[in-house]
Design a protein around this motif. Sequence first.
Motif, PDB file in Angstrom:
ATOM      1  N   SER A 211       0.712  -1.217  -0.050  1.00 46.72           N
ATOM      2  CA  SER A 211      -0.056  -0.065  -0.300  1.00 46.72           C
ATOM      3  C   SER A 211       0.870   1.293  -0.045  1.00 46.72           C
ATOM      4  O   SER A 211       0.524   2.335  -0.720  1.00 46.72           O
ATOM      5  CB  SER A 211      -0.867   0.175   1.356  1.00 46.72           C
ATOM      6  OG  SER A 211      -2.029  -1.061   1.122  1.00 46.72           O
TER       7      SER A 211
ATOM      8  N   TYR B 215     -18.230  -6.753  -3.624  1.00 50.70           N
ATOM      9  CA  TYR B 215     -17.026  -6.343  -4.006  1.00 50.70           C
ATOM     10  C   TYR B 215     -16.230  -7.163  -5.011  1.00 50.70           C
ATOM     11  O   TYR B 215     -15.572  -6.410  -5.967  1.00 50.70           O
ATOM     12  CB  TYR B 215     -16.063  -6.798  -2.652  1.00 50.70           C
ATOM     13  CG  TYR B 215     -14.560  -6.875  -2.917  1.00 50.70           C
ATOM     14  CD1 TYR B 215     -14.114  -5.740  -2.684  1.00 50.70           C
ATOM     15  CD2 TYR B 215     -13.709  -7.971  -3.345  1.00 50.70           C
ATOM     16  CE1 TYR B 215     -12.324  -5.704  -2.863  1.00 50.70           C
ATOM     17  CE2 TYR B 215     -12.517  -7.889  -3.455  1.00 50.70           C
ATOM     18  CZ  TYR B 215     -11.670  -6.468  -3.057  1.00 50.70           C
ATOM     19  OH  TYR B 215     -10.503  -6.728  -3.239  1.00 50.70           O
TER      20      TYR B 215
ATOM     21  N   GLU C  84     -17.430   3.388   2.613  1.00 54.36           N
ATOM     22  CA  GLU C  84     -16.007   3.646   2.540  1.00 54.36           C
ATOM     23  C   GLU C  84     -15.291   2.393   1.645  1.00 54.36           C
ATOM     24  O   GLU C  84     -15.765   1.194   1.647  1.00 54.36           O
ATOM     25  CB  GLU C  84     -15.257   3.843   3.646  1.00 54.36           C
ATOM     26  CG  GLU C  84     -15.323   2.995   4.893  1.00 54.36           C
ATOM     27  CD  GLU C  84     -14.731   3.396   6.016  1.00 54.36           C
ATOM     28  OE1 GLU C  84     -14.637   4.253   6.302  1.00 54.36           O
ATOM     29  OE2 GLU C  84     -14.346   2.271   6.847  1.00 54.36           O
ATOM     30  N   ASP C  85     -14.264   2.745   1.304  1.00 53.79           N
ATOM     31  CA  ASP C  85     -13.521   1.725   0.550  1.00 53.79           C
ATOM     32  C   ASP C  85     -13.003   0.420   1.228  1.00 53.79           C
ATOM     33  O   ASP C  85     -12.617   0.918   2.303  1.00 53.79           O
ATOM     34  CB  ASP C  85     -12.395   2.222  -0.543  1.00 53.79           C
ATOM     35  CG  ASP C  85     -12.555   3.003  -1.567  1.00 53.79           C
ATOM     36  OD1 ASP C  85     -12.176   2.744  -2.761  1.00 53.79           O
ATOM     37  OD2 ASP C  85     -13.446   3.981  -1.587  1.00 53.79           O
ATOM     38  N   VAL C  86     -12.895  -0.796   1.035  1.00 50.85           N
ATOM     39  CA  VAL C  86     -12.809  -1.701   1.329  1.00 50.85           C
ATOM     40  C   VAL C  86     -11.321  -2.521   0.676  1.00 50.85           C
ATOM     41  O   VAL C  86     -11.381  -2.223  -0.467  1.00 50.85           O
ATOM     42  CB  VAL C  86     -13.784  -2.670   1.586  1.00 50.85           C
ATOM     43  CG1 VAL C  86     -14.935  -2.347   2.585  1.00 50.85           C
ATOM     44  CG2 VAL C  86     -14.406  -3.415   0.388  1.00 50.85           C
ATOM     45  N   GLU C  87     -10.887  -3.343   1.268  1.00 56.73           N
ATOM     46  CA  GLU C  87      -9.351  -3.840   0.829  1.00 56.73           C
ATOM     47  C   GLU C  87      -9.460  -5.489   0.871  1.00 56.73           C
ATOM     48  O   GLU C  87      -9.706  -5.958   2.173  1.00 56.73           O
ATOM     49  CB  GLU C  87      -8.250  -3.275   1.246  1.00 56.73           C
ATOM     50  CG  GLU C  87      -7.113  -3.934   0.678  1.00 56.73           C
ATOM     51  CD  GLU C  87      -5.479  -3.480   1.465  1.00 56.73           C
ATOM     52  OE1 GLU C  87      -4.767  -4.117   1.535  1.00 56.73           O
ATOM     53  OE2 GLU C  87      -5.704  -2.098   1.532  1.00 56.73           O
ATOM     54  N   ARG C  88      -9.075  -6.130  -0.096  1.00 58.52           N
ATOM     55  CA  ARG C  88      -8.986  -7.470  -0.071  1.00 58.52           C
ATOM     56  C   ARG C  88      -7.736  -7.821  -1.125  1.00 58.52           C
ATOM     57  O   ARG C  88      -7.639  -7.539  -2.034  1.00 58.52           O
ATOM     58  CB  ARG C  88     -10.305  -8.335  -0.420  1.00 58.52           C
ATOM     59  CG  ARG C  88      -9.925  -9.641  -0.279  1.00 58.52           C
ATOM     60  CD  ARG C  88     -11.172 -10.623  -0.401  1.00 58.52           C
ATOM     61  NE  ARG C  88     -10.957 -12.028  -0.188  1.00 58.52           N
ATOM     62  CZ  ARG C  88     -12.058 -13.013  -0.231  1.00 58.52           C
ATOM     63  NH1 ARG C  88     -13.057 -12.699   0.153  1.00 58.52           N
ATOM     64  NH2 ARG C  88     -11.623 -14.376  -0.150  1.00 58.52           N
TER      65      ARG C  88
ATOM     66  N   GLN D 109      -8.362  -2.270  -3.494  1.00 48.98           N
ATOM     67  CA  GLN D 109      -9.348  -1.634  -2.823  1.00 48.98           C
ATOM     68  C   GLN D 109     -10.683  -1.574  -3.918  1.00 48.98           C
ATOM     69  O   GLN D 109     -10.694  -1.586  -5.271  1.00 48.98           O
ATOM     70  CB  GLN D 109      -9.068  -0.189  -2.496  1.00 48.98           C
ATOM     71  CG  GLN D 109      -7.951  -0.121  -1.514  1.00 48.98           C
ATOM     72  CD  GLN D 109      -6.510  -0.540  -2.029  1.00 48.98           C
ATOM     73  OE1 GLN D 109      -6.208  -0.382  -3.372  1.00 48.98           O
ATOM     74  NE2 GLN D 109      -5.593  -0.813  -1.258  1.00 48.98           N
TER      75      GLN D 109
ATOM     76  N   ASN E   5     -11.980   4.554  -5.154  1.00 49.53           N
ATOM     77  CA  ASN E   5     -11.163   3.764  -5.994  1.00 49.53           C
ATOM     78  C   ASN E   5     -12.042   3.808  -7.338  1.00 49.53           C
ATOM     79  O   ASN E   5     -11.385   3.632  -8.412  1.00 49.53           O
ATOM     80  CB  ASN E   5     -11.011   2.547  -5.528  1.00 49.53           C
ATOM     81  CG  ASN E   5      -9.458   1.825  -6.197  1.00 49.53           C
ATOM     82  OD1 ASN E   5      -8.684   2.681  -6.936  1.00 49.53           O
ATOM     83  ND2 ASN E   5      -9.407   0.451  -6.711  1.00 49.53           N
TER      84      ASN E   5
ATOM     85  N   LEU F  50      -7.517   6.545   0.346  1.00 51.00           N
ATOM     86  CA  LEU F  50      -6.813   5.406  -0.436  1.00 51.00           C
ATOM     87  C   LEU F  50      -5.524   5.436  -0.068  1.00 51.00           C
ATOM     88  O   LEU F  50      -4.834   6.552   0.173  1.00 51.00           O
ATOM     89  CB  LEU F  50      -7.067   5.499  -1.729  1.00 51.00           C
ATOM     90  CG  LEU F  50      -8.368   5.297  -2.345  1.00 51.00           C
ATOM     91  CD1 LEU F  50      -8.715   5.762  -3.811  1.00 51.00           C
ATOM     92  CD2 LEU F  50      -8.776   3.784  -2.072  1.00 51.00           C
TER      93      LEU F  50
ATOM     94  N   ARG G 246      -2.847   4.126  -5.004  1.00 51.05           N
ATOM     95  CA  ARG G 246      -4.027   4.427  -5.873  1.00 51.05           C
ATOM     96  C   ARG G 246      -3.831   5.967  -6.059  1.00 51.05           C
ATOM     97  O   ARG G 246      -4.115   6.542  -6.833  1.00 51.05           O
ATOM     98  CB  ARG G 246      -5.199   4.248  -5.088  1.00 51.05           C
ATOM     99  CG  ARG G 246      -5.443   2.649  -4.918  1.00 51.05           C
ATOM    100  CD  ARG G 246      -5.260   1.809  -5.802  1.00 51.05           C
ATOM    101  NE  ARG G 246      -5.849   2.369  -7.069  1.00 51.05           N
ATOM    102  CZ  ARG G 246      -5.275   2.409  -8.523  1.00 51.05           C
ATOM    103  NH1 ARG G 246      -4.172   2.109  -8.560  1.00 51.05           N
ATOM    104  NH2 ARG G 246      -6.300   2.935  -9.370  1.00 51.05           N
TER     105      ARG G 246
END
Length: 279
Positions: free
Chosen positions: A6, A121, A159-163, A167, A172, A204, A208
């Motif tokens: 990140s 997602y 809000e943005d999530v991450e996996r 994101q 994003n 972000l 990004r």
Amino acid sequence: MGRTRSSADLDKVLTDLPALVDGAQNHAHAVGTPEAWAWVVEAYSTVYWLAARHRWMTLADLAVTKQKVAAQQSDPVTAALAARDEAGIYLNHGEFEDGLAVVDRAITEAEQNSTGLGRSYALGILHLRGLTLAGRLQDKQTADQHIDRAWAVADDFGEDVERCGIQFGPENTAVHVIATSGDLRRHGDAISTMEDLMRDGVSLPATRTSPLHMNTARSRLALGDRDGALEDLEKAWALAPQMAKVHPTSQEVLRVLTSAHKRSNPRLVKLAKKAHIQF
């Protein structure tokens, strides 16, 4: 590794990757759970991400092949992640129609096999890949379809999530729309979308936000705003210097700026030296 990725510390990612991949694979073979195989997909997704940044295409191709095998033993959302990176290979090779075919198949599978926010997602990251591919293909109709669907799915997230370092959410989506607006020569739209995004605040990571400023620099340059383009490019370099050094958009904008300036500009000279571009 997620935090290192990140922050766009490419050198640290490269150093840590062998141990990450080895550990993830050994763990997955030992326990055999879908969660364990998801970690393998994440590890190879990071390999793909790093290889694509440097345009090490043979390594990127191999990473995606490994992802696909591991994803078959994981869950539907992880399968969507692997398909996203597979489509990215076609993007990197300029085979945009083939990449869109991968995205279309993966969207159908995600719609059939996933539920809840996981489904949102999975569909979201696939639509982001789809709009990027369609933009590069100059297929405005398909790009707009993916843009509309990505925005619709983004509404499922506050809000943005991450996996796996990827994101998805309103921010994003905006970043991808800005890049594709530039590809489609909708440079005014790119700038207005960026202004809306910055007004609301951005959470972000540098992976990004640095490309975000590279793409707005490209659009400002196309609109004749060379000072604004330089300012945005400086922001991209400040956020993620290692990424900005190897990113093609950063290189492209910087080369145009250096060729356009007829007299010395200390700020531009500084960036050109960092990028090893002859001024």
